[in-house]
Design a protein around this motif. Structure first.
Motif, PDB file in Angstrom:
ATOM      1  N   HIS A  91       0.846  -1.196   0.000  1.00  0.00           N
ATOM      2  CA  HIS A  91       0.000   0.000   0.000  1.00  0.00           C
ATOM      3  C   HIS A  91       0.882   1.248   0.000  1.00  0.00           C
ATOM      4  O   HIS A  91       1.805   1.369   0.814  1.00  0.00           O
ATOM      5  CB  HIS A  91      -0.910  -0.004   1.222  1.00  0.00           C
ATOM      6  CG  HIS A  91      -1.756   1.221   1.359  1.00  0.00           C
ATOM      7  ND1 HIS A  91      -2.751   1.531   0.465  1.00  0.00           N
ATOM      8  CD2 HIS A  91      -1.740   2.218   2.273  1.00  0.00           C
ATOM      9  CE1 HIS A  91      -3.319   2.676   0.835  1.00  0.00           C
ATOM     10  NE2 HIS A  91      -2.725   3.099   1.930  1.00  0.00           N
TER      11      HIS A  91
ATOM     12  N   ARG B  48      -7.630  -0.251  -3.070  1.00  0.00           N
ATOM     13  CA  ARG B  48      -6.773   0.125  -1.940  1.00  0.00           C
ATOM     14  C   ARG B  48      -7.299  -0.506  -0.650  1.00  0.00           C
ATOM     15  O   ARG B  48      -8.451  -0.326  -0.283  1.00  0.00           O
ATOM     16  CB  ARG B  48      -6.715   1.639  -1.816  1.00  0.00           C
ATOM     17  CG  ARG B  48      -6.297   2.274  -3.164  1.00  0.00           C
ATOM     18  CD  ARG B  48      -5.675   3.609  -3.027  1.00  0.00           C
ATOM     19  NE  ARG B  48      -4.283   3.457  -2.652  1.00  0.00           N
ATOM     20  CZ  ARG B  48      -3.544   4.431  -2.159  1.00  0.00           C
ATOM     21  NH1 ARG B  48      -4.066   5.620  -1.944  1.00  0.00           N
ATOM     22  NH2 ARG B  48      -2.275   4.225  -1.848  1.00  0.00           N
TER      23      ARG B  48
ATOM     24  N   ASP C 145      -2.185  -2.653  -1.886  1.00  0.00           N
ATOM     25  CA  ASP C 145      -2.898  -2.136  -3.050  1.00  0.00           C
ATOM     26  C   ASP C 145      -3.001  -3.299  -4.019  1.00  0.00           C
ATOM     27  O   ASP C 145      -1.980  -3.918  -4.358  1.00  0.00           O
ATOM     28  CB  ASP C 145      -2.131  -0.985  -3.724  1.00  0.00           C
ATOM     29  CG  ASP C 145      -2.231   0.340  -2.963  1.00  0.00           C
ATOM     30  OD1 ASP C 145      -3.108   0.472  -2.087  1.00  0.00           O
ATOM     31  OD2 ASP C 145      -1.430   1.246  -3.263  1.00  0.00           O
TER      32      ASP C 145
END
Length: 191
Positions: free
Chosen positions: A56, A131, A138
């Motif tokens: 992420h 997300r 992600d």
């Protein structure tokens, strides 16, 4: 494995699933693929779909994250040019992945050489981004759709054969179906 385009296909050992477009071939049957990727290619064209579990990028705002990943993909592809055409949010009501904090669809174009060739092909790139900050992940889903193949590219013989193939090329609608049906079954996949 060949997808029929109607049933969900297990991804990452069954931790996720999605409806893949018809004629999708699992590339892991042909070569080694990194553990954080699932790669599929159309049996009769140079189209491909890649599902990736990425770290992420918390420093990138949601509204800019798809562009960030698109530029990262362009860099990995050593693209001679990359242009974003549009970025739009995907409505949570249309998704099968309620755990995502936001989801985006980007469309763009990249000039890409295959196998480090000099010849560049024009590839439409559709990118779906989910997300999941709670999992520090992600999920990036990329659809590569070559629209102009250089006659000097190793892909040029494939492109010439494609129109007579029994299987129609994938469409952006096929890709949207994959994005809308992406489902998380086991959050343990994120570590």
């Amino acid at each position: 494995m060949q997808s029929n385009g109607t049933e969900p296909h297990p991804l990452f050992g069954g931790a996720l699933s999605a409806v893949l477009p018809h004629s999708a071939r699992d590339i892991s049957e042909l070569r080694e693929i990194p553990d954080n990727q699932e790669v599929f290619a159309h049996r009769h064209s140079d189209q491909s779909i890649i599902v990736e579990l990425l770290e992420h990028q918390g420093h990138v705002p949601d509204s800019q994250a798809a562009r960030f990943h698109f530029q990262d993909v362009a860099g990995s592809n050593e693209a001679g040019g990359a242009e974003v055409r549009s970025v739009e949010p995907l409505s949570g009501a249309q998704l099968s992945l309620p755990a995502c904090s936001s989801a985006w669809l980007l469309s763009g174009t990249q000039l890409v050489s295959k196998f480090n060739e000099e010849a560049q092909n024009t590839v439409d790139v559709y990118l779906g981004l989910f997300r999941l900050p709670q999992h520090d992940t992600d999920i990036l889903v990329t659809f590569n759709d070559p629209v102009q193949i250089s006659p000097l590219s190793s892909s040029s013989s494939t492109a010439e054969e494609a129109p007579s193939s029994p299987s129609a090329p994938w469409t952006p609608e096929d890709f949207r179906l994959l994005l809308h049906t992406l489902c998380l079954l086991d959050p343990g996949v994120f570590g």
